[in-house]
Design a protein around this motif. Structure first.
Motif, PDB file in Angstrom:
ATOM      1  N   THR A 123     -46.686 -13.607   1.183  1.00 29.60           N
ATOM      2  CA  THR A 123     -48.123 -13.399   1.168  1.00 29.60           C
ATOM      3  C   THR A 123     -48.737 -13.832  -0.157  1.00 29.60           C
ATOM      4  OG1 THR A 123     -47.800 -11.514   2.636  1.00 29.60           O
ATOM      5  CG2 THR A 123     -49.939 -11.694   1.555  1.00 29.60           C
ATOM      6  N   TRP A 124     -48.034 -13.580  -1.243  1.00 26.18           N
ATOM      7  CA  TRP A 124     -48.586 -13.848  -2.565  1.00 26.18           C
ATOM      8  C   TRP A 124     -48.829 -15.333  -2.816  1.00 26.18           C
ATOM      9  CZ3 TRP A 124     -44.069 -10.553  -4.807  1.00 26.18           C
ATOM     10  CH2 TRP A 124     -44.284  -9.215  -4.491  1.00 26.18           C
ATOM     11  N   ILE A 125     -48.026 -16.220  -2.205  1.00 27.01           N
ATOM     12  CA  ILE A 125     -48.124 -17.649  -2.500  1.00 27.01           C
ATOM     13  C   ILE A 125     -49.092 -18.370  -1.560  1.00 27.01           C
ATOM     14  CG2 ILE A 125     -45.793 -17.703  -3.447  1.00 27.01           C
ATOM     15  CD1 ILE A 125     -44.830 -18.989  -0.882  1.00 27.01           C
ATOM     16  N   LEU A 126     -49.579 -17.670  -0.526  1.00 22.65           N
ATOM     17  CA  LEU A 126     -50.515 -18.298   0.399  1.00 22.65           C
ATOM     18  C   LEU A 126     -51.910 -18.338  -0.206  1.00 22.65           C
ATOM     19  CD1 LEU A 126     -49.513 -16.632   3.796  1.00 22.65           C
ATOM     20  CD2 LEU A 126     -49.141 -19.015   3.133  1.00 22.65           C
ATOM     21  N   PRO A 127     -52.722 -19.310   0.188  1.00 20.15           N
ATOM     22  CA  PRO A 127     -54.136 -19.291  -0.210  1.00 20.15           C
ATOM     23  C   PRO A 127     -54.812 -18.024   0.313  1.00 20.15           C
ATOM     24  CG  PRO A 127     -53.526 -21.428   0.692  1.00 20.15           C
ATOM     25  CD  PRO A 127     -52.368 -20.518   0.958  1.00 20.15           C
ATOM     26  N   ARG A 128     -55.770 -17.534  -0.414  1.00 24.20           N
ATOM     27  CA  ARG A 128     -56.394 -16.263  -0.068  1.00 24.20           C
ATOM     28  C   ARG A 128     -56.981 -16.260   1.342  1.00 24.20           C
ATOM     29  NH1 ARG A 128     -57.474 -12.320  -3.761  1.00 24.20           N
ATOM     30  NH2 ARG A 128     -56.800 -12.719  -5.899  1.00 24.20           N
ATOM     31  N   ARG A 129     -57.536 -17.374   1.772  1.00 26.82           N
ATOM     32  CA  ARG A 129     -58.200 -17.392   3.076  1.00 26.82           C
ATOM     33  C   ARG A 129     -57.208 -17.305   4.226  1.00 26.82           C
ATOM     34  NH1 ARG A 129     -58.323 -22.613   1.117  1.00 26.82           N
ATOM     35  NH2 ARG A 129     -57.436 -24.251   2.452  1.00 26.82           N
ATOM     36  N   TRP A 130     -55.928 -17.518   3.957  1.00 26.30           N
ATOM     37  CA  TRP A 130     -54.907 -17.451   5.008  1.00 26.30           C
ATOM     38  C   TRP A 130     -54.157 -16.124   5.017  1.00 26.30           C
ATOM     39  CZ3 TRP A 130     -52.244 -22.915   4.210  1.00 26.30           C
ATOM     40  CH2 TRP A 130     -53.159 -23.900   4.571  1.00 26.30           C
ATOM     41  N   ARG A 131     -54.335 -15.323   4.005  1.00 30.84           N
ATOM     42  CA  ARG A 131     -53.492 -14.132   3.871  1.00 30.84           C
ATOM     43  C   ARG A 131     -53.730 -13.119   4.986  1.00 30.84           C
ATOM     44  NH1 ARG A 131     -54.064 -13.334  -2.701  1.00 30.84           N
ATOM     45  NH2 ARG A 131     -52.758 -15.133  -3.280  1.00 30.84           N
ATOM     46  N   ASN A 132     -54.984 -12.889   5.337  1.00 34.14           N
ATOM     47  CA  ASN A 132     -55.254 -11.928   6.404  1.00 34.14           C
ATOM     48  C   ASN A 132     -54.660 -12.377   7.727  1.00 34.14           C
ATOM     49  OD1 ASN A 132     -56.612 -10.536   4.470  1.00 34.14           O
ATOM     50  ND2 ASN A 132     -58.628 -10.634   5.440  1.00 34.14           N
ATOM     51  N   ALA A 133     -54.781 -13.661   8.039  1.00 32.90           N
ATOM     52  CA  ALA A 133     -54.210 -14.174   9.278  1.00 32.90           C
ATOM     53  C   ALA A 133     -52.695 -14.030   9.281  1.00 32.90           C
ATOM     54  CB  ALA A 133     -54.610 -15.644   9.470  1.00 32.90           C
ATOM     55  N   PHE A 134     -52.073 -14.314   8.144  1.00 29.16           N
ATOM     56  CA  PHE A 134     -50.621 -14.173   8.053  1.00 29.16           C
ATOM     57  C   PHE A 134     -50.198 -12.712   8.231  1.00 29.16           C
ATOM     58  CE2 PHE A 134     -46.845 -13.351   5.377  1.00 29.16           C
ATOM     59  CZ  PHE A 134     -45.925 -14.133   6.059  1.00 29.16           C
ATOM     60  N   MET A 135     -50.924 -11.791   7.573  1.00 29.78           N
ATOM     61  CA  MET A 135     -50.576 -10.386   7.685  1.00 29.78           C
ATOM     62  C   MET A 135     -50.834  -9.847   9.083  1.00 29.78           C
ATOM     63  SD  MET A 135     -49.046  -9.322   5.123  1.00 29.78           S
ATOM     64  CE  MET A 135     -48.956  -7.726   5.905  1.00 29.78           C
ATOM     65  N   LEU A 136     -51.835 -10.361   9.781  1.00 29.83           N
ATOM     66  CA  LEU A 136     -52.062  -9.961  11.166  1.00 29.83           C
ATOM     67  C   LEU A 136     -50.895 -10.407  12.041  1.00 29.83           C
ATOM     68  CD1 LEU A 136     -53.762  -8.784  13.442  1.00 29.83           C
ATOM     69  CD2 LEU A 136     -54.974 -10.978  13.573  1.00 29.83           C
ATOM     70  N   ALA A 137     -50.439 -11.645  11.840  1.00 29.58           N
ATOM     71  CA  ALA A 137     -49.297 -12.139  12.614  1.00 29.58           C
ATOM     72  C   ALA A 137     -48.045 -11.295  12.346  1.00 29.58           C
ATOM     73  CB  ALA A 137     -49.031 -13.603  12.277  1.00 29.58           C
TER      74      ALA A 137
END
Length: 448
Positions: A2-16
């Motif tokens: 999560t830390w290395i992803l761009p901020r705009r993608w973090r919520n989508a990644f955490m939802l998945a």
């Protein structure tokens, strides 16, 4: 990751990740989570509209959200009735019923969704524009199975700000919370659980004092189990940059049942206060109406925990104890140490006895408790406990460790230097590895 992803993608990644984590429990149950997310999102949209149909639409949304929870809470008593009818007809048939189908965490995310719609309707929070953020709010993996119940005004702003990421201060405190939560669960709660299950499983062979001691131990076990889960969830959230609210505040120091519930499972207590107790009128009514409001609130809490008679009885007793605690001059007694110690001890014993309703054989336990010889200070260990002295010494040791930390948190009596504190957590890790019940069962509150 999560830390290395761009901020705009973090919520989508955490939802998945959250949906995948939930699906690992029971894949088909994800349908209910997605259903509640969709209906509550639509309810939030409807709550911002005007018109004559607004109230009817909101009522329909709330009914659609509460329907799965009401259905599954009725499964357990329905299974019991069917089994009793079969046995009355002379059929010795036994079956697992439909309890295995109950979606994990349904009680948690349903209350979160209902609270969100209610808060939007009352103008306490703005409607969430992003369906992705709303779904993440309901399914956030550290809390989706056993809570704590998140409030939209606490969690939603953090998701909107994309705070998911590494924060040195939060990560450090989060790691310590995870370690302490694991210690409470595997090294304390599960060890106490071996003792309490042995006593309650053979209640008829124990005297009254032994059963009372086991009830107090069960209260301590429940505290360490659920607080352990809450600390782990809070710590995982902080490791991801999300600051979750605390769920426990040293409840073993409470004076009276009212204060106990201000300190125990604070997320549920706060939800019930805002959406049930205050909506009924709270304490702004007559004395008798206030008592009625308290009783209804705790009966609702009992029904939330389970749909059987024992949970309703547990809620009723809690309501009576809280009402009585409001009638006592506890603020005056707080200034006198002997009175405070005595009231706290009585509070814990009463709350421990009330938790017996969570045992399947609670009638047998209560019968033996009040009819068997009391034999004060004579504790009977379960038959399997060969090393009785070591069992009691270990329980006493872990109790002292937990209480010392709670004393420090309650009164800030001693602030340890950072090296000493880190060394202490290192010792806790060693204790987890040496004496923890690593292969233990699930957290107690998952079944609620």
């Amino acid at each position: 990751m999560t830390w290395i992803l761009p901020r705009r993608w973090r919520n989508a990644f955490m939802l998945a990740v959250s949906l995948a984590f939930y699906a690992m429990w029971r894949p088909l149950c994800s349908v209910f989570l997605l259903w509640i997310a969709g209906v509550s999102y639509a309810g939030g949209l409807l709550a911002t509209k005007c018109g004559k149909r607004r109230q009817a639409g909101l009522a329909a949304c709330l009914a659609l959200m509460l329907l799965p929870l009401a259905f599954y809470k009725c499964i357990a008593p329905a299974d019991a009735i069917v089994l009793a009818a079969l046995h009355a007809c002379g059929l010795g048939l036994d079956f697992n019923g439909l309890n295995w189908m109950i979606p994990a965490g349904l009680s948690i995310y349903t209350l979160q969704a209902v609270g969100y719609v209610a808060d939007v309707a009352r103008g306490k929070v703005p409607r969430e524009q992003s369906l992705l953020n709303h779904a993440l709010y309901l399914s956030f993996f550290p809390t989706v199975l056993s809570g704590p119940i998140n409030r939209s005004f606490d969690l939603m702003p953090q998701f909107r700000e994309h705070r998911l990421g590494f924060d040195k201060t939060l990560a450090g405190s989060g790691a310590r919370l995870v370690v302490w939560g694991m210690f409470l669960k595997v090294a304390v709660a599960d060890r106490f659980g071996i003792y309490t299950s042995g006593v309650f499983g053979h209640a008829m062979s124990h005297n009254g004092f032994s059963l009372l001691f086991a009830q107090v131990c069960y209260l301590f076990q429940m505290y360490c189990d659920f607080a352990g889960y809450s600390y782990i969830a809070q710590g995982c959230g902080r490791l991801l940059g999300i600051d979750l609210k605390a769920n426990f505040s040293q409840p073993l120091f409470a004076m009276g049942a009212g204060e106990f519930w201000h300190r125990w499972h604070m997320a549920l207590s706060g939800w019930l206060r805002d959406h049930v107790y205050i909506r009924l009128g709270g304490s702004r009514c007559s004395k008798w109406r206030t008592c009625f409001n308290i009783m209804v609130t705790f009966v609702a809490s009992g029904c939330w925990h389970g749909g059987t008679v024992c949970y309703v009885a547990w809620g009723l007793v809690n309501g009576v104890l809280v009402t009585l605690s409001h009638a006592l001059p506890l603020k005056q007694w707080r200034r006198h140490v002997p009175a405070r110690v005595a009231v706290t001890a009585v509070t814990l014993v009463l709350m421990a006895m009330n938790l017996t309703f969570f045992q399947s054989n609670y009638i047998q336990i209560f019968t033996q408790l009040f009819t068997a010889p009391f034999n004060a200070f004579h504790i009977m260990l379960p038959a399997y406990s060969v090393h009785a002295t070591s069992v009691m010494c270990y329980m006493a040791f872990t109790f002292v460790v937990v209480m010392l930390r709670d004393v420090q948190a309650e009164w800030q009596v001693l602030k340890l230097p950072r090296p000493v504190s880190l060394a202490g957590y290192g010792i806790v890790v060693i204790l987890i590895l040496l004496i923890g019940v690593i292969d233990s069962g699930q957290f107690i509150y998952v079944k609620f």
